[in-house]
Design an enzyme around this catalytic site. Structure first.
Site, PDB file in Angstrom:
ATOM      1  N   ASP A 184       0.839  -1.266   0.117  1.00  0.00           N
ATOM      2  CA  ASP A 184       0.062   0.090  -0.094  1.00  0.00           C
ATOM      3  C   ASP A 184       0.697   1.088   0.009  1.00  0.00           C
ATOM      4  O   ASP A 184       1.961   1.397  -0.413  1.00  0.00           O
ATOM      5  CB  ASP A 184      -0.983  -0.050   1.198  1.00  0.00           C
ATOM      6  CG  ASP A 184      -2.354   0.534   1.061  1.00  0.00           C
ATOM      7  OD1 ASP A 184      -2.198   1.799   1.096  1.00  0.00           O
ATOM      8  OD2 ASP A 184      -3.314   0.050   0.522  1.00  0.00           O
ATOM      9  N   HIS A 208      -3.398   6.318   3.664  1.00  0.00           N
ATOM     10  CA  HIS A 208      -4.206   5.153   3.300  1.00  0.00           C
ATOM     11  C   HIS A 208      -3.656   3.724   4.029  1.00  0.00           C
ATOM     12  O   HIS A 208      -4.481   3.043   4.700  1.00  0.00           O
ATOM     13  CB  HIS A 208      -4.194   4.922   1.808  1.00  0.00           C
ATOM     14  CG  HIS A 208      -5.278   3.696   1.396  1.00  0.00           C
ATOM     15  ND1 HIS A 208      -4.807   2.601   0.904  1.00  0.00           N
ATOM     16  CD2 HIS A 208      -6.608   3.578   1.311  1.00  0.00           C
ATOM     17  CE1 HIS A 208      -5.721   1.778   0.647  1.00  0.00           C
ATOM     18  NE2 HIS A 208      -6.940   2.342   0.863  1.00  0.00           N
ATOM     19  N   SER A 257     -11.684  -0.713  -0.092  1.00  0.00           N
ATOM     20  CA  SER A 257     -10.251  -0.958   0.763  1.00  0.00           C
ATOM     21  C   SER A 257     -10.688  -1.234   2.097  1.00  0.00           C
ATOM     22  O   SER A 257      -9.804  -2.099   2.755  1.00  0.00           O
ATOM     23  CB  SER A 257      -9.371   0.596   0.842  1.00  0.00           C
ATOM     24  OG  SER A 257      -9.032   0.713  -0.645  1.00  0.00           O
TER      25      SER A 257
END
Length: 524
Positions: A150, A188, A377
């Site tokens: 990620d 994120h 996600s």
């Protein structure tokens, strides 16, 4: 290979320093990408099975250079003059040549507002998936490592204890910057890591598998951007090191996606995740945030071997009867659908102060330390944590068995069909209670260039097993799988699974609590 364990950054001075570094990275992210000779392009080359060094020699003969070897897909990335791409495709030993597109985040003003006003706590997500029952039995993910490919993981409270996060290599554009290496300047990866395995008892925050270990493989820069080659390098590293240096990587979480316009069998990313799956990793992928508009799941979730996770809204209760499938969760095409769904609406997790998302969407903040976000996600992170619990209790399970057991345990969300949700919302405690099924997936395999041969694709083969009575062949048949939905020219950030980071999709438009969550409200 060197693995660096996360350090403690508890002092206010360290937090200020981290925020300053992230702010600087966000400025740098807007700068042009590394410059090459005019007319050059980066490509991903997959070699024929029998090829030795002929493709590499062809690159050098065409005045290019090999940049990174990608053993997992029997290939490499290279920089070559654009004018010789067609010639390289015809070179001996070359199976395919794919353009290495830069992948950029794209804000979408049409993204929906969150249904939940104050966010969905991880306590609610655990209850919805029945992970609470396993926690009560002492199953917490201990001994299971989850590789998270990620935007990096920052050592915020809840992820800063020694051994909680192991940093692998940084394949992002900032991998050569020591002060930013492995850190999450986008916001994120840290959010997802918190969902999977965060733990801060003092704040009442706990991830789905709080004793699992996160292996941080950064591919996304401060603006979220990455490349196909970087993602392939990350997957390749995880597979090669899954058992090295005392690691026990059993789960690979890939919470990103790209639109498709061709078959998975010619997609190098699908090829890579299949190889990881074959080597014993449960690859948990995000279905995408395109709703029904795209007509398919994102890549690599559209590969039928991996576990594709859609989002659902538990509506604040553990019962499935009042749940919904948000309209932005990507739908299947009736042949390849999401396998299961997991809570993915307004999920409360850890915040990275000063990160791109934190600055762009302040309405997502909950107090000083937490943030809420929606998307497949987040659903992927919930599912990855749940799979960690299952593998702690049942370490002998193979990926095909894990996938089948999750689907067999699931309850459909009323009012929605398999195209929307696959088998439905899984029950991880019910999955753990099943006998291990005798099951093998036998779809046509990806070849990243059409090199695989075969006749009509075959569905999964199941033996007679009472525990699998709800698992039907119709969910696995591939006879209608189309081959027209993949071109690298459409590889854009528009369907990166955290793509719809707008004030609506990333955070509720309603007022957020002014303080950090408590165990009774927004705690995990």
């Amino acid at each position: 290979m060197t693995l660096t364990f996360a350090v403690r950054w508890r002092s206010s001075r360290a937090v200020v320093a981290l925020a300053a570094l992230i702010a600087a990275a966000c400025v740098l992210a807007g700068a042009p990408a590394k410059s090459f000779a005019s007319g050059d392009t980066t490509v991903v080359v997959v070699k024929d099975d029998s090829a030795t060094q002929l493709p590499e020699r062809a690159v050098r003969r065409l005045h290019g250079r090999v940049e990174r070897r990608l053993a997992l897909i029997h290939g490499f990335s290279a920089r070559i003059p654009t004018s010789v791409v067609a010639e390289l495709r015809r070179a001996p030993g070359v199976r395919s040549v794919t353009a290495d597109r830069r992948v950029m985040p794209k804000q979408d003003p049409a993204a929906p507002a969150d249904a939940a006003g104050v966010g969905t706590s991880l306590e609610s997500a655990r209850a919805a998936t029945n992970a609470t029952a396993l926690a009560a039995a002492g199953v917490t993910g201990a001994g299971v490592d989850v590789a998270l490919i990620d935007t990096g993981v920052s050592p915020v409270a809840g992820l800063d204890e020694p051994g909680k996060v192991v940093n692998g290599p940084d394949f992002s554009a900032q991998g050569d910057q020591e002060n930013l290496r492995s850190l999450d300047a986008f916001g994120h990866g840290t959010h997802l890591a918190g969902i999977i395995a965060g733990e801060d008892p003092a704040a009442g925050f706990s991830g789905i598998a709080p004793d699992a270990q996160i292996v941080n493989v950064k591919v996304g820069a401060a603006d979220g951007s990455t490349t196909l080659a970087s993602m392939l390098a990350g997957i390749d590293w995880v597979v090669r090191n899954r058992r090295s240096d005392e690691l026990n990587i059993r789960v690979l979480a890939l919470a990103f996606g790209a639109p498709v316009s061709g078959g998975y069998r010619s997609d190098p990313l699908a090829f890579a995740v299949e190889q990881a799956w074959k080597r014993g990793l449960v690859v948990v992928t995000a279905a995408g945030n395109g709703g029904g508009e795209t007509g398919s799941l994102d890549s690599p979730a559209y590969d039928p071997y991996v576990l594709a996770v859609g989002a659902e809204d538990p509506a604040g209760t553990p019962a499935v009867a009042d749940d919904l499938i948000p309209f932005w969760s990507s739908r299947g095409d009736g042949v390849r659908n999401p396998d299961v769904v997991a809570p993915g609406v307004a999920i409360t997790s850890l915040r990275v102060p000063g990160s791109y998302l934190d600055e762009q969407f302040p309405q997502g903040r909950i107090g000083e330390r937490f943030f809420r976000g929606s998307g497949t996600s987040q659903a992927t992170a919930v599912a990855a944590g749940a799979v960690s619990l299952l593998l702690q209790q049942r370490p002998e399970l193979e990926p095909d068995q894990v996938k089948a057991m999750l689907a067999a345990s699931a309850s459909p969300v009323s009012g929605f069909g398999p195209v929307d949700q696959g088998a439905g919302l899984f029950d991880i405690a019910a999955a753990a209670a099943q006998p291990a099924p005798r099951v093998t997936q036998k779809f046509q395999r990806a070849g990243a260039g059409g090199g695989w041969r075969g006749t009509r694709p075959i569905g999964v083969q199941l033996t007679a097993d009472p525990s699998m009575s709800r698992w039907t062949m119709s969910r696995w048949t591939m006879s209608r799988w189309t081959m027209s939905r993949w071109t690298m020219s459409r590889w854009t950030m528009s369907r990166w699974t955290m793509s719809r980071w707008t004030g609506g999709a990333w955070a509720s438009v309603d007022a957020a609590p002014a303080s950090a969550p408590t165990p009774a409200t927004n705690a995990g």
